[in-house]
Motif scaffolding. Structure first.
Motif, PDB file in Angstrom:
ATOM      1  N   LEU A 185      34.618  24.488  18.043  1.00  0.00           N
ATOM      2  CA  LEU A 185      33.919  25.503  18.630  1.00  0.00           C
ATOM      3  C   LEU A 185      34.743  26.467  19.500  1.00  0.00           C
ATOM      4  N   PRO A 186      35.296  27.637  19.060  1.00  0.00           N
ATOM      5  CA  PRO A 186      36.090  28.807  19.862  1.00  0.00           C
ATOM      6  C   PRO A 186      35.486  29.009  21.036  1.00  0.00           C
ATOM      7  N   LEU A 187      36.308  29.034  22.140  1.00  0.00           N
ATOM      8  CA  LEU A 187      35.936  29.131  23.538  1.00  0.00           C
ATOM      9  C   LEU A 187      35.328  30.564  23.820  1.00  0.00           C
ATOM     10  N   PRO A 188      34.547  30.576  24.603  1.00  0.00           N
ATOM     11  CA  PRO A 188      33.764  32.177  24.836  1.00  0.00           C
ATOM     12  C   PRO A 188      34.489  32.479  25.886  1.00  0.00           C
ATOM     13  N   VAL A 189      34.784  34.056  25.706  1.00  0.00           N
ATOM     14  CA  VAL A 189      35.002  34.752  26.835  1.00  0.00           C
ATOM     15  C   VAL A 189      34.254  35.974  26.841  1.00  0.00           C
ATOM     16  N   ASP A 190      34.037  36.374  28.091  1.00  0.00           N
ATOM     17  CA  ASP A 190      33.336  37.531  28.195  1.00  0.00           C
ATOM     18  C   ASP A 190      34.077  39.102  28.326  1.00  0.00           C
ATOM     19  N   ARG A 191      33.540  39.825  27.583  1.00  0.00           N
ATOM     20  CA  ARG A 191      33.992  41.102  27.642  1.00  0.00           C
ATOM     21  C   ARG A 191      34.042  41.674  29.169  1.00  0.00           C
ATOM     22  N   ALA A 192      35.324  42.227  29.718  1.00  0.00           N
ATOM     23  CA  ALA A 192      35.251  42.634  31.090  1.00  0.00           C
ATOM     24  C   ALA A 192      34.704  44.005  31.292  1.00  0.00           C
ATOM     25  N   ALA A 193      34.290  44.164  32.311  1.00  0.00           N
ATOM     26  CA  ALA A 193      33.708  45.403  32.860  1.00  0.00           C
ATOM     27  C   ALA A 193      34.666  46.319  33.440  1.00  0.00           C
ATOM     28  N   PRO A 194      34.453  47.878  32.930  1.00  0.00           N
ATOM     29  CA  PRO A 194      35.540  48.795  33.131  1.00  0.00           C
ATOM     30  C   PRO A 194      35.794  48.673  34.565  1.00  0.00           C
ATOM     31  N   GLY A 195      36.918  48.827  35.105  1.00  0.00           N
ATOM     32  CA  GLY A 195      37.202  48.758  36.405  1.00  0.00           C
ATOM     33  C   GLY A 195      38.202  49.944  36.690  1.00  0.00           C
ATOM     34  N   ALA A 196      38.533  50.156  38.097  1.00  0.00           N
ATOM     35  CA  ALA A 196      39.150  51.207  38.566  1.00  0.00           C
ATOM     36  C   ALA A 196      40.677  50.954  38.829  1.00  0.00           C
ATOM     37  N   ALA A 197      41.147  49.556  38.420  1.00  0.00           N
ATOM     38  CA  ALA A 197      42.374  49.243  38.305  1.00  0.00           C
ATOM     39  C   ALA A 197      43.458  50.129  37.766  1.00  0.00           C
ATOM     40  N   ARG A 198      44.465  50.191  38.356  1.00  0.00           N
ATOM     41  CA  ARG A 198      45.843  51.335  37.682  1.00  0.00           C
ATOM     42  C   ARG A 198      46.604  50.412  37.143  1.00  0.00           C
ATOM     43  N   ARG A 199      46.929  50.392  35.873  1.00  0.00           N
ATOM     44  CA  ARG A 199      47.792  49.416  34.981  1.00  0.00           C
ATOM     45  C   ARG A 199      49.193  49.839  35.354  1.00  0.00           C
ATOM     46  N   LEU A 267      41.384  37.336  39.850  1.00  0.00           N
ATOM     47  CA  LEU A 267      42.063  37.195  38.423  1.00  0.00           C
ATOM     48  C   LEU A 267      42.018  38.396  37.506  1.00  0.00           C
ATOM     49  N   ALA A 268      40.832  38.786  37.563  1.00  0.00           N
ATOM     50  CA  ALA A 268      40.424  40.071  36.693  1.00  0.00           C
ATOM     51  C   ALA A 268      41.315  41.296  36.891  1.00  0.00           C
ATOM     52  N   GLN A 269      41.550  41.444  38.364  1.00  0.00           N
ATOM     53  CA  GLN A 269      42.375  42.715  38.897  1.00  0.00           C
ATOM     54  C   GLN A 269      43.815  42.307  38.436  1.00  0.00           C
ATOM     55  N   GLU A 270      44.218  41.130  38.574  1.00  0.00           N
ATOM     56  CA  GLU A 270      45.614  40.773  37.738  1.00  0.00           C
ATOM     57  C   GLU A 270      45.652  41.144  36.375  1.00  0.00           C
ATOM     58  N   TYR A 271      44.561  40.828  35.776  1.00  0.00           N
ATOM     59  CA  TYR A 271      44.562  41.233  34.200  1.00  0.00           C
ATOM     60  C   TYR A 271      44.723  42.510  34.082  1.00  0.00           C
ATOM     61  N   ALA A 272      43.901  43.301  34.981  1.00  0.00           N
ATOM     62  CA  ALA A 272      43.883  44.717  34.502  1.00  0.00           C
ATOM     63  C   ALA A 272      44.967  45.567  35.005  1.00  0.00           C
ATOM     64  N   GLU A 273      45.610  45.034  36.011  1.00  0.00           N
ATOM     65  CA  GLU A 273      46.803  46.036  36.660  1.00  0.00           C
ATOM     66  C   GLU A 273      48.095  45.509  35.726  1.00  0.00           C
ATOM     67  N   ALA A 274      48.196  44.516  34.832  1.00  0.00           N
ATOM     68  CA  ALA A 274      49.438  43.999  34.164  1.00  0.00           C
ATOM     69  C   ALA A 274      49.435  44.897  32.887  1.00  0.00           C
ATOM     70  N   GLY A 275      50.823  45.335  32.536  1.00  0.00           N
ATOM     71  CA  GLY A 275      51.266  45.883  31.351  1.00  0.00           C
ATOM     72  C   GLY A 275      50.975  45.163  30.205  1.00  0.00           C
ATOM     73  N   ALA A 276      51.252  43.644  30.281  1.00  0.00           N
ATOM     74  CA  ALA A 276      50.989  42.730  29.412  1.00  0.00           C
ATOM     75  C   ALA A 276      51.000  41.354  29.941  1.00  0.00           C
ATOM     76  N   LEU A 277      50.239  40.488  29.393  1.00  0.00           N
ATOM     77  CA  LEU A 277      50.410  38.952  29.744  1.00  0.00           C
ATOM     78  C   LEU A 277      51.285  38.150  28.837  1.00  0.00           C
ATOM     79  N   VAL A 278      52.005  37.364  29.494  1.00  0.00           N
ATOM     80  CA  VAL A 278      53.042  36.687  28.456  1.00  0.00           C
ATOM     81  C   VAL A 278      52.580  35.174  28.694  1.00  0.00           C
ATOM     82  N   LEU A 279      52.525  34.574  27.294  1.00  0.00           N
ATOM     83  CA  LEU A 279      52.135  33.187  27.179  1.00  0.00           C
ATOM     84  C   LEU A 279      53.471  32.511  26.444  1.00  0.00           C
TER      85      LEU A 279
END
Length: 331
Positions: A185-199, A267-279
């Motif tokens: 069962l692939p894990l569910p992820v919600d589509r993020a709402a558009p925000g005003a964060a500056r990347r 956490l959503a703000q961290e995602y929205a402001e980052a140029g890339a996430l690194v795993l």
């Protein structure tokens, strides 16, 4: 319908806890009742209890499940003994999101840092030295191949497995679990709402446990060769002091911030402001939920190409895939 959840913690700690909370929340919206049994010594946050109709410390799981009379028991990181007690009274499912059931070290990488993909066997002693980390003095303890094999046998007998990736389904089957009792069962992820964060295109983001298995040392070594970039590290973990020491050793104090855990809007703000996430994991990610959450915020991902990552990471379309444990390739 009534679901009883068995989980170590009643708090927001990581991806597993977010999965439990969000799933219980969605089920409640559909009229499904949920009860949580959490460990007495587990983390506790009253906000985590919002989607549950009841929550109780684990005392006598068999008797508690009998009293609650659920239709399904859904366990995360429960021992075989707990599963056996629960299975006497209800259909029991075990959500597997890590390698604790399949690896003496729990993280599927060797003492030298190499990612491991082999099933459990006697060869594991040579790769891990028969030791694993533990809390308290002396910081390590002996591990038993026979003990883990007995734990697997209890799981095979008393529970069905739920996994988030085809990689982990195949891995479970390689350890003797019947295919019909391993549910993908692939894990569910919600589509993020558009925000005003500056990347900020120069900002890299890491989200996860502060453990060597997550490859933070590899990321820091790569960052040391890219002076124009900076990094925010979101999360907590037993090896935070080690991570802080690596930051100092590499002279990255001005470009790396350990900001602690973030949840919800923060956490959503961290995602929205980052140029890339690194795993940069050296352990094979069983799914990589935080990276898929980043994609839902329009944030590209750079990830180690191991485990279940290849099931959602499309190179040059959703991000970049790199070999694990390779700082030069990551840089």
């Amino acid at each position: 319908m009534h679901v009883t959840w068995i989980h170590d913690h009643a708090a927001f700690l990581g991806g597993a806890e977010s999965y439990v909370f969000r799933t219980a929340e969605r089920l409640r919206a559909r009229g499904v009742r949920s009860t949580l049994l959490y460990r007495v010594d587990g983390a506790f946050d009253r906000r985590f209890l919002a989607p549950f109709d009841g929550a109780f410390p684990q005392v006598d799981v068999g008797r508690q499940v009998a009293d609650l009379a659920p239709d399904v028991v859904y366990a995360q990181k429960a021992s075989g003994r707990v599963l056996r007690a629960a299975a006497r009274h209800a259909r029991t499912l075990r959500f597997v999101h890590d390698h604790a059931l399949f690896c003496l070290r729990e993280h599927k990488y060797t003492l030298r840092g190499a990612t491991c993909s082999r099933p459990l066997g006697a060869h594991c002693y040579a790769r891990c030295g028969g030791l694993k980390r533990s809390e308290g003095f002396p910081g390590v303890r002996l591990v038993s191949l026979g003990g883990l094999q007995r734990e697997q046998a209890l799981h095979r007998r008393h529970a069905e497995l739920v996994v988030g990736s085809l990689y982990l389904k195949r891995h479970a089957e390689a350890h003797g679990f019947a295919p019909r009792r391993v549910h993908h069962l692939p894990l569910p992820v919600d589509r993020a709402a558009p925000g005003a964060a500056r990347r900020d295109p120069r900002r890299l983001l890491f989200v996860g446990a502060l453990l060597r298995s997550k490859g933070l040392d590899v990321l820091l070594e790569a960052l040391a060769t890219r002076p124009a970039l900076h990094l925010r590290v979101v999360g907590r973990g037993a090896q935070r002091d080690w991570v802080a020491g690596e930051v100092r050793r590499l002279g990255l104090g001005a470009r790396v911030r350990l900001v602690g855990p973030r949840h919800g809007r923060a956490l959503a703000q961290e995602y929205a402001e980052a140029g890339a996430l690194v795993l940069p994991s050296r352990t094979p990610e069983t799914f990589g939920l935080v990276a898929v959450e980043a994609l839902a915020h329009g944030t590209p991902v750079v990830a180690s190409a191991v485990g279940g990552v290849g099931e959602w990471l499309v190179p040059w379309r959703t991000g970049l895939a790199v070999p694990s444990n390779d700082a030069a390739a990551l840089a």
